[in-house]
Scaffold this motif. Structure first.
Motif, mmCIF file in Angstrom:
data_model
loop_
_atom_site.group_PDB
_atom_site.id
_atom_site.type_symbol
_atom_site.label_atom_id
_atom_site.label_comp_id
_atom_site.label_asym_id
_atom_site.label_seq_id
_atom_site.Cartn_x
_atom_site.Cartn_y
_atom_site.Cartn_z
ATOM 1 N N SER A 63 1.676 0.569 -2.740
ATOM 2 C CA SER A 63 2.540 -0.294 -3.560
ATOM 3 C C SER A 63 3.408 -1.193 -2.695
ATOM 4 C CB SER A 63 3.394 0.542 -4.505
ATOM 5 O OG SER A 63 4.157 1.498 -3.791
ATOM 6 N N TRP A 64 3.370 -1.016 -1.358
ATOM 7 C CA TRP A 64 4.151 -1.879 -0.476
ATOM 8 C C TRP A 64 3.785 -3.345 -0.645
ATOM 9 C CZ3 TRP A 64 1.408 -4.948 2.831
ATOM 10 C CH2 TRP A 64 0.128 -4.538 3.208
ATOM 11 N N GLU A 65 2.588 -3.621 -1.109
ATOM 12 C CA GLU A 65 2.158 -5.017 -1.261
ATOM 13 C C GLU A 65 3.053 -5.770 -2.233
ATOM 14 O OE1 GLU A 65 -2.036 -5.238 -2.058
ATOM 15 O OE2 GLU A 65 -2.456 -3.537 -0.739
ATOM 16 N N SER A 66 3.656 -5.063 -3.188
ATOM 17 C CA SER A 66 4.545 -5.698 -4.163
ATOM 18 C C SER A 66 5.991 -5.256 -3.967
ATOM 19 C CB SER A 66 4.087 -5.371 -5.587
ATOM 20 O OG SER A 66 4.030 -3.971 -5.790
ATOM 21 N N ALA A 67 6.322 -4.754 -2.788
ATOM 22 C CA ALA A 67 7.696 -4.333 -2.489
ATOM 23 C C ALA A 67 8.617 -5.549 -2.464
ATOM 24 C CB ALA A 67 7.741 -3.623 -1.145
ATOM 25 N N PRO A 68 9.918 -5.345 -2.665
ATOM 26 C CA PRO A 68 10.860 -6.477 -2.568
ATOM 27 C C PRO A 68 10.691 -7.222 -1.245
ATOM 28 C CG PRO A 68 11.969 -4.529 -3.412
ATOM 29 C CD PRO A 68 10.601 -4.088 -3.015
ATOM 30 N N ALA A 69 10.916 -8.512 -1.269
ATOM 31 C CA ALA A 69 10.645 -9.352 -0.104
ATOM 32 C C ALA A 69 11.414 -8.902 1.131
ATOM 33 C CB ALA A 69 10.976 -10.809 -0.434
ATOM 34 N N ALA A 70 12.618 -8.355 0.936
ATOM 35 C CA ALA A 70 13.444 -7.977 2.074
ATOM 36 C C ALA A 70 13.084 -6.599 2.636
ATOM 37 C CB ALA A 70 14.914 -7.989 1.681
ATOM 38 N N ALA A 71 12.205 -5.860 1.963
ATOM 39 C CA ALA A 71 11.851 -4.529 2.439
ATOM 40 C C ALA A 71 11.085 -4.627 3.757
ATOM 41 C CB ALA A 71 11.021 -3.796 1.391
ATOM 42 N N VAL A 72 11.352 -3.690 4.642
ATOM 43 C CA VAL A 72 10.646 -3.595 5.914
ATOM 44 C C VAL A 72 9.634 -2.465 5.788
ATOM 45 C CG1 VAL A 72 10.856 -3.207 8.395
ATOM 46 C CG2 VAL A 72 12.671 -4.427 7.161
ATOM 47 N N ILE A 73 8.358 -2.791 5.945
ATOM 48 C CA ILE A 73 7.284 -1.826 5.717
ATOM 49 C C ILE A 73 7.030 -1.054 7.003
ATOM 50 C CG2 ILE A 73 4.979 -1.498 4.776
ATOM 51 C CD1 ILE A 73 7.006 -2.994 2.925
ATOM 52 N N LEU A 74 7.149 0.260 6.929
ATOM 53 C CA LEU A 74 7.050 1.124 8.100
ATOM 54 C C LEU A 74 5.793 1.992 8.020
ATOM 55 C CD1 LEU A 74 8.287 2.440 10.674
ATOM 56 C CD2 LEU A 74 9.591 3.940 9.138
ATOM 57 N N GLY A 75 4.992 1.965 9.077
ATOM 58 C CA GLY A 75 3.802 2.797 9.151
ATOM 59 C C GLY A 75 3.483 3.103 10.599
ATOM 60 N N LEU A 76 2.258 3.579 10.826
ATOM 61 C CA LEU A 76 1.836 3.906 12.186
ATOM 62 C C LEU A 76 0.602 3.130 12.611
ATOM 63 C CD1 LEU A 76 2.343 7.775 12.428
ATOM 64 C CD2 LEU A 76 3.644 5.993 13.598
ATOM 65 N N LYS A 77 -0.481 3.308 11.886
ATOM 66 C CA LYS A 77 -1.756 2.745 12.304
ATOM 67 C C LYS A 77 -2.102 1.525 11.456
ATOM 68 C CE LYS A 77 -3.810 4.423 15.259
ATOM 69 N NZ LYS A 77 -3.714 4.245 16.721
ATOM 70 N N GLU A 78 -3.363 1.111 11.511
ATOM 71 C CA GLU A 78 -3.791 -0.174 10.989
ATOM 72 C C GLU A 78 -3.529 -0.334 9.488
ATOM 73 O OE1 GLU A 78 -7.285 2.655 10.816
ATOM 74 O OE2 GLU A 78 -5.823 2.084 12.350
ATOM 75 N N LEU A 79 -3.353 -1.596 9.100
ATOM 76 C CA LEU A 79 -3.221 -1.956 7.695
ATOM 77 C C LEU A 79 -4.603 -2.050 7.058
ATOM 78 C CD1 LEU A 79 -0.620 -4.850 8.044
ATOM 79 C CD2 LEU A 79 -0.179 -2.554 7.120
ATOM 80 N N PRO A 80 -4.664 -1.955 5.723
ATOM 81 C CA PRO A 80 -5.938 -2.248 5.060
ATOM 82 C C PRO A 80 -6.323 -3.707 5.276
ATOM 83 C CG PRO A 80 -4.156 -2.025 3.462
ATOM 84 C CD PRO A 80 -3.592 -1.597 4.776
ATOM 85 N N ASP A 81 -7.574 -4.041 5.023
ATOM 86 C CA ASP A 81 -8.065 -5.392 5.288
ATOM 87 C C ASP A 81 -7.468 -6.442 4.360
ATOM 88 O OD1 ASP A 81 -9.646 -4.448 7.339
ATOM 89 O OD2 ASP A 81 -11.417 -4.181 6.073
ATOM 90 N N SER A 82 -6.935 -6.040 3.247
ATOM 91 C CA SER A 82 -6.269 -6.964 2.332
ATOM 92 C C SER A 82 -4.854 -6.448 2.077
ATOM 93 C CB SER A 82 -7.060 -7.061 1.021
ATOM 94 O OG SER A 82 -7.084 -5.793 0.360
ATOM 95 N N PRO A 83 -3.925 -7.341 1.714
ATOM 96 C CA PRO A 83 -4.094 -8.756 1.404
ATOM 97 C C PRO A 83 -4.238 -9.617 2.661
ATOM 98 C CG PRO A 83 -1.787 -8.158 1.257
ATOM 99 C CD PRO A 83 -2.534 -6.881 1.520
ATOM 100 N N GLY A 84 -4.769 -10.814 2.460
ATOM 101 C CA GLY A 84 -4.964 -11.726 3.570
ATOM 102 C C GLY A 84 -3.680 -12.350 4.064
ATOM 103 N N ARG A 85 -2.672 -12.410 3.198
ATOM 104 C CA ARG A 85 -1.369 -12.951 3.577
ATOM 105 C C ARG A 85 -0.344 -11.826 3.568
ATOM 106 N NH1 ARG A 85 -3.822 -16.988 0.517
ATOM 107 N NH2 ARG A 85 -3.639 -19.126 1.339
ATOM 108 N N LEU A 86 0.259 -11.575 4.698
ATOM 109 C CA LEU A 86 1.264 -10.528 4.822
ATOM 110 C C LEU A 86 2.643 -11.165 4.775
ATOM 111 C CD1 LEU A 86 -0.496 -8.467 7.629
ATOM 112 C CD2 LEU A 86 -0.319 -7.855 5.206
#
Length: 353
Positions: A63-86
């Motif tokens: 659901s991070w794809e629709s997170a508020p614009a100011a949110a900082v997305i935290l993870g470890l490894k690769e992102l999924p191939d979509s969306p094309g615009r991050l």
């Protein structure tokens, strides 16, 4: 500190069970005023309920794809191939700054959406020292798997375990032959971890670092039974192993563990293989006679997900508590923009389809 909304995402890689923030440190973030959203993830070593119990919000996976614009997305490894615009700022290991395969496409996804990458590998102090890393456990596991393979006791598929259980399997058993081991990059985090695992297995390793690799003694390297590479080169250096070395009739080396897994990079110090190995098939035979087995798994610490996550989270927490435009985070952002320039990528440039 500036109000911060951190969004801890689910990892898309099925074997990734680590987390950059454990629940006890999540409590510290929430108590400091950070808004923390944690995605549901069936594979994360800590269940989402433990984060919810310390005040985090819970959201569905991806659901991070629709997170508020100011949110900082935290993870470890690769992102999924979509969306094309991050569109968000992301914190994770991007592996995109040294010419790795797919690097330019990932950077274009950020520039296309106006997002930014704050790469965990490039969180450094003003002397360039890394401030948060999984290196110790990567080295420990890289050496441990090499020992088990060398002794004929490595089974697939690999599965997460605990340090206590792993240490038990490393202890020499009746009939185990002695072996010689070499750790290259022995003074770094990974090298120290590799040395601890080898000693737990009853072997006192030969330890090489900068002084020993400036003028590499290849015959001495090939005279060891087992080798663990813990060097991540940042400038071009001569490779430690070449194809012709593998065919040297004097080669005693039988087991090679590449903790760094810099395959595809022009700075790779082990350009003798072209793809990593996996949990399902952890060993690849590079030569049949005499045999040479390779282990090159790029998320080794996930095999000890609890221990690795707790150590990493302890290092990352103070950086998140001090999240701001300058300092460590400013240097990481500058490195992102530098990488885009190096690839000739301009703001708004679309990924290749």
């Amino acid at each position: 500190m500036t109000e911060l909304h951190l969004w801890l995402r689910h990892e898309v890689r099925p074997t990734e069970r680590r987390t950059p923030i454990v629940p006890s440190d999540a409590r510290r973030l929430v108590e400091s005023g950070v808004t923390l959203t944690v995605e549901e993830s069936p594979q994360r070593i800590f269940p989402v309920e433990e984060y919810e119990a310390v005040g985090a919000r819970v959201a569905p996976a991806r659901s991070w794809e629709s997170a508020p614009a100011a949110a900082v997305i935290l993870g470890l490894k690769e992102l999924p191939d979509s969306p094309g615009r991050l569109t968000h700022r992301h914190i994770f290991f991007g592996h995109a700054y040294k010419g790795q395969p797919g690097a330019a496409e990932l950077l274009r996804r950020f520039t296309a959406g106006g997002g930014e990458l704050l790469d965990l590998e490039y969180l450094v102090d003003d002397t360039g020292r890394r401030l948060a890393a999984f290196g110790y456990w990567a080295g420990y596991l890289g050496a441990a798997l090499a020992v088990l393979q060398h002794r004929g006791r490595l089974t697939a598929p690999l599965a997460p375990t605990s340090k206590e259980e792993l240490d038990e399997t490393l202890r020499p058993a009746a009939g185990d032959a002695d072996f010689t081991a070499l750790v290259i990059g022995a003074l770094g985090r990974s090298g120290r971890g590799a040395g601890v695992a080898l000693r737990a297995a009853g072997a006192e390793p030969t330890c090489w670092d900068l002084d020993e690799t400036r003028d590499l003694d290849r015959p001495a390297l090939l005279a060891h039974d087992l080798m663990v590479n813990c060097v991540l080169a940042t400038t071009p250096i001569p490779p430690f192993l070449r194809e012709e070395d593998l065919d040297d009739p004097a080669r005693r080396l039988r087991t090679l563990s590449d903790v760094t897994c810099d395959v595809g990079s022009p700075l790779n110090v082990l350009p003798v293989y072209d793809r990593t190995t996996e949990w399902t098939d952890p060993v690849r035979r590079l030569r049949k006679e005499p045999p040479l087995d390779l282990i090159a798994i790029d998320n080794l610490p996930s095999l000890l997900p609890k221990e690795a996550s707790e150590d990493f989270s302890a290092s990352l927490l103070p950086l998140l508590l001090g999240f701001e435009a300058g300092g460590t985070w400013g240097r990481a952002l500058d490195r992102f923009h530098q990488a885009c320039r190096e690839h000739g990528i301009e703001e708004g440039e679309l990924p290749h389809v």
